[in-house]
Design a protein around this motif. Structure first.
Motif, PDB file in Angstrom:
ATOM      1  N   LYS A  37       1.005  -1.185  -0.009  1.00 15.84           N
ATOM      2  CA  LYS A  37      -0.005   0.129   0.125  1.00 15.84           C
ATOM      3  C   LYS A  37       0.887   1.175  -0.022  1.00 15.84           C
ATOM      4  CE  LYS A  37      -2.467  -1.019   3.585  1.00 15.84           C
ATOM      5  NZ  LYS A  37      -3.795  -0.961   4.763  1.00 15.84           N
ATOM      6  N   GLY A  38       1.936   1.254   0.776  1.00 20.72           N
ATOM      7  CA  GLY A  38       2.888   2.377   0.772  1.00 20.72           C
ATOM      8  C   GLY A  38       3.557   2.251  -0.317  1.00 20.72           C
ATOM      9  N   VAL A  39       4.004   1.501  -0.932  1.00 22.81           N
ATOM     10  CA  VAL A  39       4.790   1.405  -2.397  1.00 22.81           C
ATOM     11  C   VAL A  39       3.871   1.879  -3.512  1.00 22.81           C
ATOM     12  CG1 VAL A  39       5.670  -0.149  -4.112  1.00 22.81           C
ATOM     13  CG2 VAL A  39       6.344  -0.401  -1.597  1.00 22.81           C
ATOM     14  N   VAL A  40       2.685   1.612  -3.616  1.00 26.59           N
ATOM     15  CA  VAL A  40       1.732   2.034  -4.673  1.00 26.59           C
ATOM     16  C   VAL A  40       1.150   3.310  -4.670  1.00 26.59           C
ATOM     17  CG1 VAL A  40      -0.506   1.574  -5.635  1.00 26.59           C
ATOM     18  CG2 VAL A  40       0.997  -0.401  -4.954  1.00 26.59           C
TER      19      VAL A  40
ATOM     20  N   TRP B   5      15.285   3.923  -0.789  1.00 23.33           N
ATOM     21  CA  TRP B   5      15.584   2.697  -0.628  1.00 23.33           C
ATOM     22  C   TRP B   5      16.614   2.196   0.388  1.00 23.33           C
ATOM     23  CZ3 TRP B   5      20.004   0.215  -2.156  1.00 23.33           C
ATOM     24  CH2 TRP B   5      20.661   0.914  -3.067  1.00 23.33           C
ATOM     25  N   GLN B   6      17.759   3.250   0.126  1.00 25.04           N
ATOM     26  CA  GLN B   6      18.967   2.845   0.974  1.00 25.04           C
ATOM     27  C   GLN B   6      18.581   2.960   2.300  1.00 25.04           C
ATOM     28  OE1 GLN B   6      18.823   5.177  -1.245  1.00 25.04           O
ATOM     29  NE2 GLN B   6      20.630   5.524  -2.285  1.00 25.04           N
ATOM     30  N   ILE B   7      17.998   3.913   2.994  1.00 20.27           N
ATOM     31  CA  ILE B   7      17.619   4.024   4.386  1.00 20.27           C
ATOM     32  C   ILE B   7      16.649   3.160   4.844  1.00 20.27           C
ATOM     33  CG2 ILE B   7      16.160   5.448   5.968  1.00 20.27           C
ATOM     34  CD1 ILE B   7      17.700   7.974   4.715  1.00 20.27           C
ATOM     35  N   GLY B   8      15.538   2.758   3.821  1.00 24.03           N
ATOM     36  CA  GLY B   8      14.570   1.947   3.989  1.00 24.03           C
ATOM     37  C   GLY B   8      15.116   0.639   4.334  1.00 24.03           C
TER      38      GLY B   8
ATOM     39  N   SER C 181       4.265   2.157   6.452  1.00 26.29           N
ATOM     40  CA  SER C 181       5.561   3.532   6.521  1.00 26.29           C
ATOM     41  C   SER C 181       6.668   2.793   5.837  1.00 26.29           C
ATOM     42  CB  SER C 181       5.756   3.885   7.878  1.00 26.29           C
ATOM     43  OG  SER C 181       4.651   4.295   8.664  1.00 26.29           O
ATOM     44  N   LEU C 182       7.039   1.460   6.120  1.00 25.66           N
ATOM     45  CA  LEU C 182       8.054   0.755   5.441  1.00 25.66           C
ATOM     46  C   LEU C 182       8.073   0.757   3.965  1.00 25.66           C
ATOM     47  CD1 LEU C 182      10.919  -1.056   5.558  1.00 25.66           C
ATOM     48  CD2 LEU C 182       9.402  -2.835   5.768  1.00 25.66           C
ATOM     49  N   GLY C 183       6.793   0.542   3.297  1.00 25.28           N
ATOM     50  CA  GLY C 183       6.622   0.784   2.005  1.00 25.28           C
ATOM     51  C   GLY C 183       6.881   1.994   1.400  1.00 25.28           C
ATOM     52  N   VAL C 184       6.287   3.080   2.308  1.00 23.37           N
ATOM     53  CA  VAL C 184       6.529   4.325   1.853  1.00 23.37           C
ATOM     54  C   VAL C 184       8.261   4.617   1.693  1.00 23.37           C
ATOM     55  CG1 VAL C 184       6.370   6.942   2.415  1.00 23.37           C
ATOM     56  CG2 VAL C 184       4.583   5.476   2.841  1.00 23.37           C
TER      57      VAL C 184
ATOM     58  N   LEU D  52      10.725   2.501   1.669  1.00 25.38           N
ATOM     59  CA  LEU D  52      11.606   1.753   0.684  1.00 25.38           C
ATOM     60  C   LEU D  52      11.663   2.570  -0.809  1.00 25.38           C
ATOM     61  CD1 LEU D  52      10.666  -1.698   1.629  1.00 25.38           C
ATOM     62  CD2 LEU D  52      12.680  -0.763   1.723  1.00 25.38           C
ATOM     63  N   VAL D  53      10.536   3.036  -1.250  1.00 24.06           N
ATOM     64  CA  VAL D  53      10.193   3.643  -2.366  1.00 24.06           C
ATOM     65  C   VAL D  53      11.030   4.962  -2.550  1.00 24.06           C
ATOM     66  CG1 VAL D  53       8.672   4.648  -4.322  1.00 24.06           C
ATOM     67  CG2 VAL D  53       8.277   2.471  -3.229  1.00 24.06           C
TER      68      VAL D  53
END
Length: 230
Positions: free
Chosen positions: A64-67, A125-128, A116-119, A121-122
């Protein structure tokens, strides 16, 4: 203006899809919010439904966060005269709010960790990835999911000082740290959950089985950073 409204609305509605509730009813015949800790998230799914349900929930919540962020980036490319960074920030905040207060499920959702992790990572991505690995290590060592998510949240603002330093709004980091401290003090004074949402930082403070947990998905994303992932 319409682009900002559309992104915010779509992200919120996307976040409002509670995979834990849907999957628990499908797989176990009950609402996961009625079991265990009462939280609509992967951890409670693991306790109440099992590993398979928890994995599906974790993937769905993260996606959901990624999309939401990818949608904001696409709209930023199509719509003219829009602030791409602002679109991403709005999408990130709205999708987590949707997950936490889902309109489709009586505004009772999860805590927004996976989303929040999905958000993150996009958007970075390094910090994620670093936060994810750090959280997993803490969880493995302590057997406490809450401590892992809390540790990753504390690590995030520290990492922003060293990764993509040109794209970090330093003043907002200071504000987020103040919010972090004030929320913790407020929790111990009032003894109840407190929610604070600001323009570029969202902090949630809650308690699970007597443990103080702070999640700080800091959505500090600049124009440069958005362009690098677009």
């Amino acid at each position: 203006m319409s682009a900002y409204i559309i992104v915010t609305l779509v992200a919120y509605l996307l976040g409002s899809i509670s995979f834990s509730v849907i999957i628990s009813k499908k797989m176990a015949g009950f609402d996961v919010r009625e079991k265990g800790s009462g939280n609509a998230g992967a951890t409670n799914m693991l306790r109440s439904v099992g590993k398979k349900g928890a994995i599906f929930t974790l993937i769905g919540d993260c996606l959901k966060g990624v999309v939401a962020i990818l949608f904001a980036i696409i709209v930023g490319k199509i719509a003219k005269n829009t602030d791409k960074a602002l679109l991403v920030q709005l999408a990130g905040i709205a999708v987590v709010l949707g997950h936490t207060f889902p309109i489709f499920f009586g505004f009772k959702g999860g805590k927004g960790v996976a989303t929040s992790l999905g958000v993150l990572l996009v958007s970075n991505w390094q910090i994620g990835l670093i936060c994810l690995v750090f959280a997993l290590v803490l969880m493995a060592l302590t057997k406490m999911v809450s401590l892992g998510s809390c540790g990753a949240a504390v690590l995030f603002p520290v990492l922003t000082l060293f990764i993509n330093i040109d794209s970090i709004v330093t003043s907002l980091l200071g504000i987020s740290n103040v919010i972090f401290i004030l929320l913790k003090l407020t929790f111990f004074i009032l003894g109840s959950p407190v929610w604070v949402v600001s323009y570029s930082a969202m902090s949630s403070l809650f308690s699970e089985k007597g443990i103080s947990i702070i999640i700080v998905p800091l959505l500090i994303i600049s124009e440069t950073e958005v362009q690098s992932i677009a």
